[in-house]
Design a protein around this motif. Structure first.
Motif, PDB file in Angstrom:
ATOM      1  N   HIS A 168      11.972  11.330   9.530  1.00 18.35           N
ATOM      2  CA  HIS A 168      11.700   9.942   9.161  1.00 18.35           C
ATOM      3  C   HIS A 168      12.019   9.671   7.690  1.00 18.35           C
ATOM      4  O   HIS A 168      11.400   8.802   7.073  1.00 18.35           O
ATOM      5  CB  HIS A 168      10.237   9.615   9.471  1.00 18.35           C
ATOM      6  N   ARG A 169      12.986  10.381   7.186  1.00 21.77           N
ATOM      7  CA  ARG A 169      13.376  10.204   5.780  1.00 21.77           C
ATOM      8  C   ARG A 169      13.644   8.737   5.451  1.00 21.77           C
ATOM      9  O   ARG A 169      13.308   8.258   4.355  1.00 21.77           O
ATOM     10  CB  ARG A 169      14.632  11.053   5.484  1.00 21.77           C
ATOM     11  N   HIS A 170      14.226   8.003   6.379  1.00 14.43           N
ATOM     12  CA  HIS A 170      14.588   6.606   6.133  1.00 14.43           C
ATOM     13  C   HIS A 170      13.370   5.700   5.935  1.00 14.43           C
ATOM     14  O   HIS A 170      13.500   4.587   5.405  1.00 14.43           O
ATOM     15  CB  HIS A 170      15.443   6.072   7.291  1.00 14.43           C
ATOM     16  N   LEU A 171      12.197   6.176   6.360  1.00 15.55           N
ATOM     17  CA  LEU A 171      10.975   5.385   6.213  1.00 15.55           C
ATOM     18  C   LEU A 171      10.197   5.741   4.946  1.00 15.55           C
ATOM     19  O   LEU A 171       9.281   5.016   4.554  1.00 15.55           O
ATOM     20  CB  LEU A 171      10.054   5.604   7.415  1.00 15.55           C
ATOM     21  N   LEU A 172      10.552   6.846   4.308  1.00 13.79           N
ATOM     22  CA  LEU A 172       9.716   7.416   3.249  1.00 13.79           C
ATOM     23  C   LEU A 172       9.954   6.798   1.880  1.00 13.79           C
ATOM     24  O   LEU A 172      11.086   6.490   1.505  1.00 13.79           O
ATOM     25  CB  LEU A 172       9.946   8.921   3.145  1.00 13.79           C
ATOM     26  N   SER A 173       8.860   6.669   1.129  1.00  9.26           N
ATOM     27  CA  SER A 173       8.915   6.335  -0.287  1.00  9.26           C
ATOM     28  C   SER A 173       8.559   7.529  -1.156  1.00  9.26           C
ATOM     29  O   SER A 173       8.769   7.494  -2.367  1.00  9.26           O
ATOM     30  CB  SER A 173       7.958   5.183  -0.603  1.00  9.26           C
ATOM     31  N   GLY A 174       7.978   8.575  -0.552  1.00  5.98           N
ATOM     32  CA  GLY A 174       7.597   9.735  -1.342  1.00  5.98           C
ATOM     33  C   GLY A 174       6.940  10.813  -0.498  1.00  5.98           C
ATOM     34  O   GLY A 174       6.827  10.692   0.724  1.00  5.98           O
ATOM     35  N   ILE A 175       6.528  11.879  -1.197  1.00  6.99           N
ATOM     36  CA  ILE A 175       5.852  13.019  -0.586  1.00  6.99           C
ATOM     37  C   ILE A 175       4.407  13.042  -1.088  1.00  6.99           C
ATOM     38  O   ILE A 175       4.152  12.972  -2.288  1.00  6.99           O
ATOM     39  CB  ILE A 175       6.559  14.340  -0.950  1.00  6.99           C
ATOM     40  N   GLY A 176       3.442  13.163  -0.158  1.00  6.84           N
ATOM     41  CA  GLY A 176       2.052  13.204  -0.557  1.00  6.84           C
ATOM     42  C   GLY A 176       1.120  12.941   0.637  1.00  6.84           C
ATOM     43  O   GLY A 176       1.576  12.439   1.657  1.00  6.84           O
ATOM     44  N   GLU A 177      -0.071  13.320   0.618  1.00  4.35           N
ATOM     45  CA  GLU A 177      -0.801  13.789  -0.540  1.00  4.35           C
ATOM     46  C   GLU A 177      -0.689  15.306  -0.604  1.00  4.35           C
ATOM     47  O   GLU A 177      -1.072  15.986   0.337  1.00  4.35           O
ATOM     48  CB  GLU A 177      -2.262  13.357  -0.448  1.00  4.35           C
ATOM     49  N   ILE A 192       0.830  -1.208   0.000  1.00  2.42           N
ATOM     50  CA  ILE A 192       0.000   0.000   0.000  1.00  2.42           C
ATOM     51  C   ILE A 192       0.861   1.253   0.000  1.00  2.42           C
ATOM     52  O   ILE A 192       1.792   1.384   0.805  1.00  2.42           O
ATOM     53  CB  ILE A 192      -0.933   0.009   1.227  1.00  2.42           C
ATOM     54  N   GLY A 193       0.526   2.179  -0.912  1.00  2.00           N
ATOM     55  CA  GLY A 193       1.083   3.519  -0.884  1.00  2.00           C
ATOM     56  C   GLY A 193       0.212   4.362   0.028  1.00  2.00           C
ATOM     57  O   GLY A 193      -0.888   4.770  -0.360  1.00  2.00           O
ATOM     58  N   ALA A 194       0.682   4.575   1.253  1.00  2.00           N
ATOM     59  CA  ALA A 194      -0.117   5.267   2.277  1.00  2.00           C
ATOM     60  C   ALA A 194       0.232   6.742   2.291  1.00  2.00           C
ATOM     61  O   ALA A 194       1.394   7.112   2.483  1.00  2.00           O
ATOM     62  CB  ALA A 194       0.143   4.646   3.640  1.00  2.00           C
ATOM     63  N   VAL A 195      -0.785   7.592   2.086  1.00  2.00           N
ATOM     64  CA  VAL A 195      -0.575   9.040   2.014  1.00  2.00           C
ATOM     65  C   VAL A 195      -1.191   9.727   3.225  1.00  2.00           C
ATOM     66  O   VAL A 195      -2.273   9.358   3.682  1.00  2.00           O
ATOM     67  CB  VAL A 195      -1.179   9.633   0.718  1.00  2.00           C
TER      68      VAL A 195
END
Length: 250
Positions: free
Chosen positions: A78-87, A27-30
């Motif tokens: 928490h940059r190390h946990l991130l896959s992206g910026i959103g929503e 899941i891409g969670a935003v």
């Protein structure tokens, strides 16, 4: 593996979440606010391999500068946990009662907020998960270009054929939601989306015909798209999965 690329996971029932994960779903969670960002960070720490975490402030949310900065701080912490910026994106809904001048001003202010988060995405080399509706791509595209963001995701996007061609030309992505089962016009638009820019989402827990959305709803979406393009379900799912990996840069 199936990837629901745009989901408000903090609002999804635990049963539906677990069922999707057991089926090898991801899941891409935003996030929408600081509160949802904090809850998604907790879920990411619990389900590290099943969640692609995106942090941001939803453009329709009227929040304080303090809350915006708090989410920005969470992004860096928490940059190390991130896959992206959103929503993130441009405000559109809830503006019906506004004059055209008022709408433009609100969208200009929304563009400034969008630019702040897009700059962070560029600095951290992260993809963006966007809420940008119809002609509002013309607010967003110059910002993406300024910060050299390629392959942005325009979630649940629907617009003119010209706008679709423009997004395709600039190598962006569009995710299709279960709204295809509610709105025939949206279904016809979804059928036009070029296969190399196609992703799927549930936008859970958004309701569809009164039924609360959940991640497994992407399965019938894939089925409809596969039948339209005269592909098997497995081939369509594999194609969407590869597109999603390109968007996520994995």
């Amino acid at each position: 593996m199936l990837i629901d690329i745009h989901c408000h996971l903090e609002g999804v029932l635990a049963f539906d979440r677990e069922r999707f994960f057991k089926q090898n779903g991801k899941i891409g969670a935003v996030s929408m606010t600081k509160a949802s960002a904090l809850e998604l960070i907790r879920l990411k720490q619990q389900y590290s391999d099943q969640i692609y975490l995106f942090l941001g402030i939803h453009p329709e949310k009227d929040v304080s500068e303090q809350e915006i900065q708090a989410v920005i701080d969470l992004i860096y912490q928490h940059r190390h946990l991130l896959s992206g910026i959103g929503e993130i994106g441009i405000p559109f809904f809830y503006l019906d009662e506004k004059t055209e001048q008022e709408k433009h001003l609100i969208k200009q202010l929304g563009s400034e907020r969008l630019a702040r988060f897009v700059k962070i995405a560029a600095d951290l080399e992260l993809p963006v998960n966007l809420h940008v509706v119809e002609d509002d791509i013309h607010y967003a595209l110059p910002i993406l270009k300024d910060y050299q963001i390629k392959g942005a995701l325009f979630h649940w996007y629907e617009g003119s054929d010209e706008n679709l061609a423009l997004l395709h030309q600039q190598a962006h992505f569009i995710s299709v939601s279960p709204w295809i089962f509610v709105d025939p016009h949206y279904l016809e638009f979804a059928k036009k989306i070029p296969l190399d820019m196609l992703l799927v989402e549930s936008d859970s827990p958004c309701k569809y015909n009164g039924v609360q959305g959940e991640p497994n709803m992407i399965n019938p979406v894939i089925d409809v798209l596969a039948k339209h393009h005269q592909l098997s379900w497995d081939v369509m799912a594999t194609l969407i999965n590869e597109n999603t990996k390109r968007f996520l840069k994995i």
